[in-house]
Motif scaffolding. Structure first.
Motif, mmCIF file in Angstrom:
data_model
loop_
_atom_site.group_PDB
_atom_site.id
_atom_site.type_symbol
_atom_site.label_atom_id
_atom_site.label_comp_id
_atom_site.label_asym_id
_atom_site.label_seq_id
_atom_site.Cartn_x
_atom_site.Cartn_y
_atom_site.Cartn_z
ATOM 1 N N GLY A 249 -9.406 -19.438 5.862
ATOM 2 C CA GLY A 249 -9.127 -19.676 4.406
ATOM 3 C C GLY A 249 -7.617 -19.431 4.070
ATOM 4 N N ASP A 250 -7.386 -19.359 2.834
ATOM 5 C CA ASP A 250 -6.014 -19.123 2.157
ATOM 6 C C ASP A 250 -5.667 -17.778 2.586
ATOM 7 N N TYR A 251 -4.311 -17.247 2.379
ATOM 8 C CA TYR A 251 -3.816 -15.912 2.748
ATOM 9 C C TYR A 251 -4.582 -14.786 2.237
ATOM 10 N N ASP A 252 -5.017 -13.975 2.798
ATOM 11 C CA ASP A 252 -5.722 -12.802 2.295
ATOM 12 C C ASP A 252 -4.880 -11.879 1.728
ATOM 13 N N LEU A 253 -3.629 -11.521 2.325
ATOM 14 C CA LEU A 253 -2.898 -10.749 1.977
ATOM 15 C C LEU A 253 -1.508 -10.869 1.415
ATOM 16 N N ASP A 254 -1.026 -10.378 0.244
ATOM 17 C CA ASP A 254 0.333 -10.377 -0.289
ATOM 18 C C ASP A 254 0.714 -9.172 -0.710
ATOM 19 N N PHE A 267 5.909 0.252 -1.595
ATOM 20 C CA PHE A 267 5.135 -0.618 -1.040
ATOM 21 C C PHE A 267 4.438 -1.149 -2.233
ATOM 22 N N GLN A 268 4.327 -2.456 -2.614
ATOM 23 C CA GLN A 268 3.317 -2.974 -3.602
ATOM 24 C C GLN A 268 2.483 -3.895 -2.826
ATOM 25 N N TYR A 269 1.125 -3.682 -3.579
ATOM 26 C CA TYR A 269 0.057 -4.599 -2.968
ATOM 27 C C TYR A 269 -0.642 -5.599 -4.106
ATOM 28 N N ASN A 270 -0.222 -6.845 -3.873
ATOM 29 C CA ASN A 270 -0.731 -7.613 -4.945
ATOM 30 C C ASN A 270 -2.206 -8.296 -4.604
ATOM 31 N N GLU A 271 -2.387 -8.485 -3.124
ATOM 32 C CA GLU A 271 -3.615 -8.977 -2.916
ATOM 33 C C GLU A 271 -3.927 -8.436 -1.523
ATOM 34 N N ILE A 272 -4.956 -7.721 -1.438
ATOM 35 C CA ILE A 272 -5.378 -7.006 -0.118
ATOM 36 C C ILE A 272 -6.561 -7.787 0.708
ATOM 37 N N GLY A 273 -7.356 -8.469 -0.155
ATOM 38 C CA GLY A 273 -8.631 -8.744 0.349
ATOM 39 C C GLY A 273 -9.607 -8.134 0.559
ATOM 40 N N THR A 274 -10.425 -8.077 1.529
ATOM 41 C CA THR A 274 -11.605 -7.304 1.799
ATOM 42 C C THR A 274 -11.320 -6.064 2.967
ATOM 43 N N GLU A 275 -9.873 -6.151 3.548
ATOM 44 C CA GLU A 275 -9.644 -5.289 4.588
ATOM 45 C C GLU A 275 -9.359 -3.984 3.810
ATOM 46 N N ILE A 301 0.684 7.336 5.333
ATOM 47 C CA ILE A 301 0.052 7.425 4.209
ATOM 48 C C ILE A 301 -0.994 6.794 4.309
ATOM 49 N N SER A 302 -1.294 5.703 5.123
ATOM 50 C CA SER A 302 -2.593 5.391 5.393
ATOM 51 C C SER A 302 -2.718 4.969 6.923
ATOM 52 N N CYS A 303 -3.867 5.198 7.647
ATOM 53 C CA CYS A 303 -3.918 4.994 8.976
ATOM 54 C C CYS A 303 -5.549 4.534 9.325
ATOM 55 N N ASN A 304 -5.731 3.191 9.208
ATOM 56 C CA ASN A 304 -7.221 2.687 9.671
ATOM 57 C C ASN A 304 -8.071 3.620 8.824
ATOM 58 N N THR A 305 -7.926 3.496 7.537
ATOM 59 C CA THR A 305 -8.764 4.325 6.506
ATOM 60 C C THR A 305 -9.297 3.192 5.662
ATOM 61 N N PRO A 306 -10.469 2.628 5.561
ATOM 62 C CA PRO A 306 -11.086 2.045 4.647
ATOM 63 C C PRO A 306 -10.873 2.292 3.124
ATOM 64 N N ASN A 307 -10.490 1.338 2.297
ATOM 65 C CA ASN A 307 -10.527 1.432 0.845
ATOM 66 C C ASN A 307 -9.081 2.407 0.593
ATOM 67 N N SER A 308 -8.457 2.669 1.635
ATOM 68 C CA SER A 308 -7.066 3.411 1.313
ATOM 69 C C SER A 308 -6.069 2.562 0.712
ATOM 70 N N VAL A 309 -5.974 1.009 0.634
ATOM 71 C CA VAL A 309 -5.001 0.448 0.200
ATOM 72 C C VAL A 309 -5.907 -0.592 -0.820
ATOM 73 N N ASN A 310 -5.396 -0.688 -1.926
ATOM 74 C CA ASN A 310 -5.853 -1.645 -2.984
ATOM 75 C C ASN A 310 -5.232 -2.635 -3.598
ATOM 76 N N SER A 311 -5.621 -3.633 -3.877
ATOM 77 C CA SER A 311 -4.771 -4.495 -4.769
ATOM 78 C C SER A 311 -4.215 -4.091 -6.013
ATOM 79 N N LEU A 312 -3.139 -4.576 -6.445
ATOM 80 C CA LEU A 312 -2.684 -4.488 -7.608
ATOM 81 C C LEU A 312 -2.201 -2.738 -7.685
ATOM 82 N N SER A 313 -1.729 -2.431 -6.561
ATOM 83 C CA SER A 313 -1.503 -0.859 -6.506
ATOM 84 C C SER A 313 -0.023 -0.731 -5.791
#
Length: 711
Positions: A249-254, A267-275, A301-313
């Protein structure tokens, strides 16, 4: 180690005795163990001169492992001989080699970056944007809008990868799956670059999935948002619009990485999707040293850790302030058991270059072992500067007589060189395309008029060249040659003019044309050049006089010369008659002396008194009726003459009539008879019997005759 303080009521100084030293749980075998190695317990006593012994005192020494951290070796350097003087231009050590004060020493480098909070304020640069990269596992080098400091180094070019990270190594495309980020210098395959992990994962920028997919870059001289520490600087923005390789589908990550000019990172995370950070790496890792022995620095900062990177953060990194500490001589406070030294080895030397391999050893004593690291530095002491020459001053020389060239002396010079004083070759360039090679001693060259740059080129035996230039100006300081013509002037009109060109008899200059001017030497202003002019004026009043005149000859360089000549003034135009009377006919009875003849007019350029005279000249006398007389007109003091013809008519033809009376004479001698003086019809009778009238002359003859008889 602390010193024991001892006091006694009678003595100021007492010896301290170590009774015992006991190791407690000391383990030096594992260099990767915790910092605590163990303890040492020491017991001391003091005894005075009288044998009194103090109570025992116990000291506990904690043994901790101290590491120096990352070390940057000094850069290889080249010392040009002549720039710093190969003999004494730089500080040397005890062995005569360049001192560390000028070559540099190993230093510590920055430690780990600190994680910091950051405010999310996304800067979307994709529309419109500078798309720099698409594809899978692709990288591209980017010229930064401003240099970026990272781990005590500064970068102007940086490599960006589609997999969500930035590297200081060109073309770095190998992802790192280690988690947490390793400190092992051999952990990064095929790279020696530091890495900034914005969100490193197996990502792809596939434009077939979405037209805006890709990696974008833009530099802003003033960032729209503050750095994590609250500063306002310029910023380089890298933005990823990508898909996870296994997603659809469309890009999942921005997301984006903001590299601020002061070294801070956001580092700014606009869209992370489900990862949301699963299987992804966020952080920073230093570069490996050339010898791959220096431990890395890393901040995970984060290494293979679920829910460690969120959108709009957003999350920030602030560089540490530690770094840049010289490790030779070994400084206090870095490690109590540290030491440093260096050793020099001359690997090559000749008159032009000396190569020194300097090896620094940085070590620390640890228990009964040592830990040492070695850093090589190559020092090239080279002769890369040309010889020195004393500056010659600019000169001005004149051309030679009878030639428009100057003989210019180019003097010999004595060049110097700090390292190779012998075998210095001097070449001289003095005109375009004119070069004297290996000039020895003074050199004389011919130069025409002009301004020339003369360049001495000194070359030492190592091929180093230096130049010294000065200006030679060749001028024409030689006066032209003035040649006068002894001449005379004929006054034709009043006034008449005599030019400088007329006085010249071939004046010249070797370097070009000349101009001419004339003056009278009896002029009150002579020899002031201002009185010279193109021509002189003469008139009738000057006729018959002789004047000295001067010819001024000036060349193109304003040099002058003068010659003189005597000028005789003559009347150059002969007078002539105008209106010559016409030929006429007169009667013979007219008196020529009193006849009112017409006279001619004399024309002359100057007024002349007694202009002409008239004379009569009989051409032909014909008693049969006509005679011809010329009136000759002659201009005084000249050969100019003209004539008027006068024809005389004889209108009366004389017929002799009349008689001569007899004259009787007594006796027989007739000679005694008286002469007859008159004849009837004749005007006059003279003694010779010449008879004339108004027009002609007649001759009358007579004879005597005797009559009768004489005895």
């Amino acid at each position: 180690m602390l010193l024991l303080v001892v006091s006694d009521n009678c003595q100021n100084t007492l010896p301290v005795e170590l009774l015992s030293e006991v190791e407690i749980n000391v383990d030096c075998s594992n260099p990767d163990s915790d910092d605590l190695i163990g303890y040492i317990e020491r017991t001391y006593v003091v005894q005075d001169a009288e044998g009194n012994i103090s109570d025992p005192v116990t000291q506990t020494i904690t043994l901790e492992r101290v590491t120096i951290g990352a070390i940057a070796r000094p850069a290889d350097i080249i010392f040009p001989f002549d720039t710093i003087s190969c003999s004494s231009g730089y500080a040397t050590d005890e062995f005569g080699n360049p001192d560390v004060s000028v070559t540099g020493v190993p230093t510590t480098i920055q430690e780990n970056y600190d994680q910091a909070s950051a405010i999310f304020d996304y800067i979307d640069i994709s529309v419109p944007g500078n798309l720099i990269l698409i594809g899978d596992d692709e990288s591209v080098d980017v010229d930064l809008g401003a240099s970026f400091p990272l781990f005590d180094m500064t970068f102007n070019v940086i490599s960006v990868n589609t997999n969500g990270f930035i590297s200081t190594a060109s073309g770095d495309a190998v992802p790192d799956s280690e988690c947490p980020l390793s400190l092992d210098p051999n952990s990064l395959a095929n790279t020696n670059g530091a890495r900034i992990y914005a969100l490193q994962d197996d990502l792809s920028a596939d434009t077939t999935e979405d037209a805006l997919a890709g990696v974008y870059y833009e530099y802003m001289t003033e960032s729209p948002i503050l750095t994590p520490s609250g500063m306002l600087t310029g910023v380089s923005i890298f933005q990823w619009k990508v898909d996870h390789l296994e997603a659809s589908g469309d890009y999942d990550l921005d997301f984006q990485a903001l590299l601020f000019d002061n070294g801070e990172i956001t580092f700014q995370y606009n869209e992370i999707g489900t990862e949301m950070g699963s299987e992804a790496t966020v952080g920073i890792q230093s570069f490996a040293m050339d010898d791959n022995t220096t431990p890395l620095h890393a901040t995970t900062i984060s290494c293979n850790t679920p829910n460690s990177v969120n959108s709009l953060s957003a999350v920030g990194l602030i560089p540490p302030t530690m770094g840049g500490i010289d490790l030779y001589p070994f400084p206090e406070g870095v490690s109590c058991n540290g030491y440093s030294q260096y050793n020099d080895q001359i690997v090559y030397t000749d008159s032009c270059m000396t190569k020194i391999l300097r090896t620094f050893t940085i070590g620390e004593w640890r228990c009964n072992d040592i830990n040492e690291r070695y850093f090589n530095q190559m020092i090239d002491i080279m002769d890369v500067e040309g010889p020195t020459m004393d500056q010659l001053t600019d000169i001005t020389v004149s051309t030679e007589p009878f030639s428009c060239e100057a003989n210019v002396l180019l003097p010999a010079i004595s060049p110097d060189d700090d390292c190779n004083k012998a075998d210095i070759v001097i070449d001289i360039e003095y005109e375009v395309g004119s070069r004297i090679e290996n000039a020895i001693g003074d050199v004389i060259v011919e130069m025409p008029l002009g301004i020339y740059t003369v360049t001495y080129i000194a070359t030492d035996k190592c091929g180093n060249e230096s130049r010294m230039s000065f200006t030679v100006t060749v001028i024409d300081a030689v006066a032209p040659t003035a040649i006068c013509d002894a001449d005379q002037i004929s006054v034709g009109y009043d006034p008449s003019f005599f030019t400088a060109v007329a006085l010249d008899n071939g004046s010249f200059d070797d370097c070009g044309p000349v101009t001419l001017a004339i003056a009278r030497t009896d002029d009150p202003g002579y020899p002031d050049l201002a009185i010279f002019t193109d021509e002189l004026e003469f008139g009738c009043m000057d006729i018959g006089n002789t004047y000295e005149v001067a010819l001024l000859v000036t060349d193109t360089a304003n040099n002058t010369s003068i010659c003189t000549s005597n000028l005789m003034i003559e009347d150059g135009i002969a007078p002539f008659f105008a209106d010559i009377p016409e030929d006429i006919t007169i009667d013979c009875t007219e008196d020529i002396d009193t006849y009112p003849f017409d006279n001619p007019t004399v024309v002359d350029n100057c007024d002349l008194p007694d202009a002409f005279t008239v004379s009569l000249d009989t051409i032909d006398i014909n008693l049969c009726g006509e005679s011809m007389i010329e009136r000759v007109f002659t201009i005084n003091d000249s050969d100019v003459s003209d004539v008027q013809l006068i024809q005389i008519n004889f209108v009366n033809q004389l017929a002799v009539t009349g008689t001569i009376d007899d004259s009787p004479v007594e006796g027989c001698d007739a000679s005694d008879a008286p002469a007859q003086t008159t004849v009837s019809g004749l005007v006059e009778l003279d003694g010779d019997l010449l008879i004339s009238d108004a027009c002609v002359e007649l001759t009358v003859t007579s004879s005597d005759a005797s009559t009768g008889t004489c005895p």
